[in-house]
Structure formats: C-alpha cells, structure tokens
Design a protein around this motif. Sequence first.
Motif, PDB file in Angstrom:
ATOM      1  N   THR A  11       0.835  -1.185  -0.035  1.00 18.38           N
ATOM      2  CA  THR A  11      -0.061   0.148  -0.022  1.00 18.38           C
ATOM      3  C   THR A  11       0.689   1.346  -0.061  1.00 18.38           C
ATOM      4  O   THR A  11       1.872   1.257   0.588  1.00 18.38           O
ATOM      5  CB  THR A  11      -0.808   0.061   1.422  1.00 18.38           C
ATOM      6  N   VAL A  26      -3.551   3.594  -1.012  1.00 19.03           N
ATOM      7  CA  VAL A  26      -3.864   3.241  -2.301  1.00 19.03           C
ATOM      8  C   VAL A  26      -3.146   1.667  -2.267  1.00 19.03           C
ATOM      9  O   VAL A  26      -1.973   1.565  -2.129  1.00 19.03           O
ATOM     10  CB  VAL A  26      -3.296   3.919  -3.446  1.00 19.03           C
ATOM     11  N   VAL A  28      -1.481  -1.456  -3.878  1.00 24.58           N
ATOM     12  CA  VAL A  28      -0.974  -1.635  -5.242  1.00 24.58           C
ATOM     13  C   VAL A  28      -0.888  -2.862  -5.716  1.00 24.58           C
ATOM     14  O   VAL A  28      -1.922  -3.274  -6.738  1.00 24.58           O
ATOM     15  CB  VAL A  28       0.532  -1.189  -4.904  1.00 24.58           C
ATOM     16  N   ARG A  29      -0.848  -3.966  -4.789  1.00 20.03           N
ATOM     17  CA  ARG A  29      -1.125  -5.439  -5.082  1.00 20.03           C
ATOM     18  C   ARG A  29      -0.875  -6.235  -3.987  1.00 20.03           C
ATOM     19  O   ARG A  29      -0.347  -5.900  -3.086  1.00 20.03           O
ATOM     20  CB  ARG A  29      -0.539  -5.719  -6.512  1.00 20.03           C
ATOM     21  N   VAL A  76       3.065   2.572 -10.842  1.00 17.24           N
ATOM     22  CA  VAL A  76       1.751   3.032 -10.410  1.00 17.24           C
ATOM     23  C   VAL A  76       1.604   4.563 -10.695  1.00 17.24           C
ATOM     24  O   VAL A  76       2.617   5.401 -10.490  1.00 17.24           O
ATOM     25  CB  VAL A  76       1.852   2.954  -8.767  1.00 17.24           C
ATOM     26  N   ASP A  77       0.539   4.869 -10.980  1.00 18.14           N
ATOM     27  CA  ASP A  77      -0.087   6.484 -11.257  1.00 18.14           C
ATOM     28  C   ASP A  77      -0.327   6.901  -9.982  1.00 18.14           C
ATOM     29  O   ASP A  77      -1.392   6.322  -9.356  1.00 18.14           O
ATOM     30  CB  ASP A  77      -1.281   6.485 -12.160  1.00 18.14           C
ATOM     31  N   THR A  80      -4.118   8.307  -9.522  1.00 20.16           N
ATOM     32  CA  THR A  80      -5.341   7.457  -9.729  1.00 20.16           C
ATOM     33  C   THR A  80      -5.109   6.120  -8.681  1.00 20.16           C
ATOM     34  O   THR A  80      -6.158   5.270  -8.573  1.00 20.16           O
ATOM     35  CB  THR A  80      -5.668   6.942 -10.745  1.00 20.16           C
ATOM     36  N   GLY A  81      -3.987   5.644  -8.501  1.00 18.95           N
ATOM     37  CA  GLY A  81      -3.725   4.688  -7.732  1.00 18.95           C
ATOM     38  C   GLY A  81      -3.805   3.431  -8.744  1.00 18.95           C
ATOM     39  O   GLY A  81      -3.465   2.423  -8.275  1.00 18.95           O
ATOM     40  N   THR A  82      -3.773   3.593  -9.992  1.00 21.60           N
ATOM     41  CA  THR A  82      -4.021   2.555 -10.922  1.00 21.60           C
ATOM     42  C   THR A  82      -2.283   1.990 -11.134  1.00 21.60           C
ATOM     43  O   THR A  82      -1.463   2.698 -11.551  1.00 21.60           O
ATOM     44  CB  THR A  82      -4.438   3.097 -12.166  1.00 21.60           C
ATOM     45  N   VAL A  83      -2.452   0.704 -11.282  1.00 20.42           N
ATOM     46  CA  VAL A  83      -1.014   0.050 -11.800  1.00 20.42           C
ATOM     47  C   VAL A  83      -1.076   0.181 -13.479  1.00 20.42           C
ATOM     48  O   VAL A  83      -1.895  -0.340 -13.952  1.00 20.42           O
ATOM     49  CB  VAL A  83      -0.926  -1.572 -11.537  1.00 20.42           C
ATOM     50  N   ILE A  84      -0.123   1.084 -13.951  1.00 19.37           N
ATOM     51  CA  ILE A  84      -0.110   1.332 -15.216  1.00 19.37           C
ATOM     52  C   ILE A  84       0.356   0.047 -15.787  1.00 19.37           C
ATOM     53  O   ILE A  84      -0.250  -0.207 -16.970  1.00 19.37           O
ATOM     54  CB  ILE A  84       0.806   2.548 -15.558  1.00 19.37           C
ATOM     55  N   ARG A  85       1.381  -0.627 -15.543  1.00 20.79           N
ATOM     56  CA  ARG A  85       1.849  -1.670 -16.086  1.00 20.79           C
ATOM     57  C   ARG A  85       2.866  -2.721 -15.064  1.00 20.79           C
ATOM     58  O   ARG A  85       2.967  -1.883 -14.188  1.00 20.79           O
ATOM     59  CB  ARG A  85       2.552  -1.466 -17.427  1.00 20.79           C
TER      60      ARG A  85
END
Length: 126
Positions: A11, A26, A28-29, A76-77, A80-85
């Motif tokens: 996180t 956020v 992450v995974r 991670v962006d 937004t908390g989004t994993v971009i790749r």
Amino acid sequence: MISVNITPTGTLTPLDETTGEAGDPVGVRLGKPSALAVDGAHDIAVVSYPTPAGEPYFGAGMWVPDNNATGRLAVVDLKTGTVIRALSGFVVGDHGGAENALQLDPRTRTGWTYDPNDQQIQQFSY
C-alpha cells in the motif's frame, strides 16, 4: 500454535509534506513489496516485488504457480492509484540491501536496479 501466514497488500499512502497529514492509502497489489522509487515529475511510483502476484491460501501465504518466476516492478499512477503496467524479468531480493534499490530518471523515464548479488546494473524503461 496456529499460523495463518496472512499475506499483506502493498500500500502507498501519500503524505502532505507541509502539514504531515496522511492521504488516502492506495493498494498496489497483494504481496510484500521490496522497494519503492517515486518519479515526482510524472506522479509515478515504481514498486518492486520478488514474485509475480500469487493466490493467497490459508497456512502458507502465497502460491505462485510459475516456478520460473522472476520479480516484478509495478508502475503506479500516483494520482489514480492505478497500476499502469507490470515489468517482469527482475530478480528482486526480499532481504534488504542494495539488491532492493531502485533509481529513476524522470527526464528519460529510465530506471535502474541491481541484479542478483550486486554484480551488474539492470536498466528498464517505465
């Protein structure tokens, strides 16, 4: 004695440097991260994990079905908390030290980390 080996979620929690107030965390995974580097110019974080994402199961932590698994870097962006790749092909230590280090160059969006046993430097683009 009972052990459930609960697997954590990595996180990120933003912190306002002027007030010291923590923002919303956020996730992450699933899995314990090994290292973190932040590209403040692009609001991106790179978080390293020693294995691909696995499935948690009671009493043993994580099950990763890929026996040739290498570590992963999650890009991670931070807005937004989004994993971009996810970048694969890294041998990420989970014991600390230089093997866990990440270095980023925001100007070129290039990063570096050490290979196993600190013998070479591995370059990547994020």
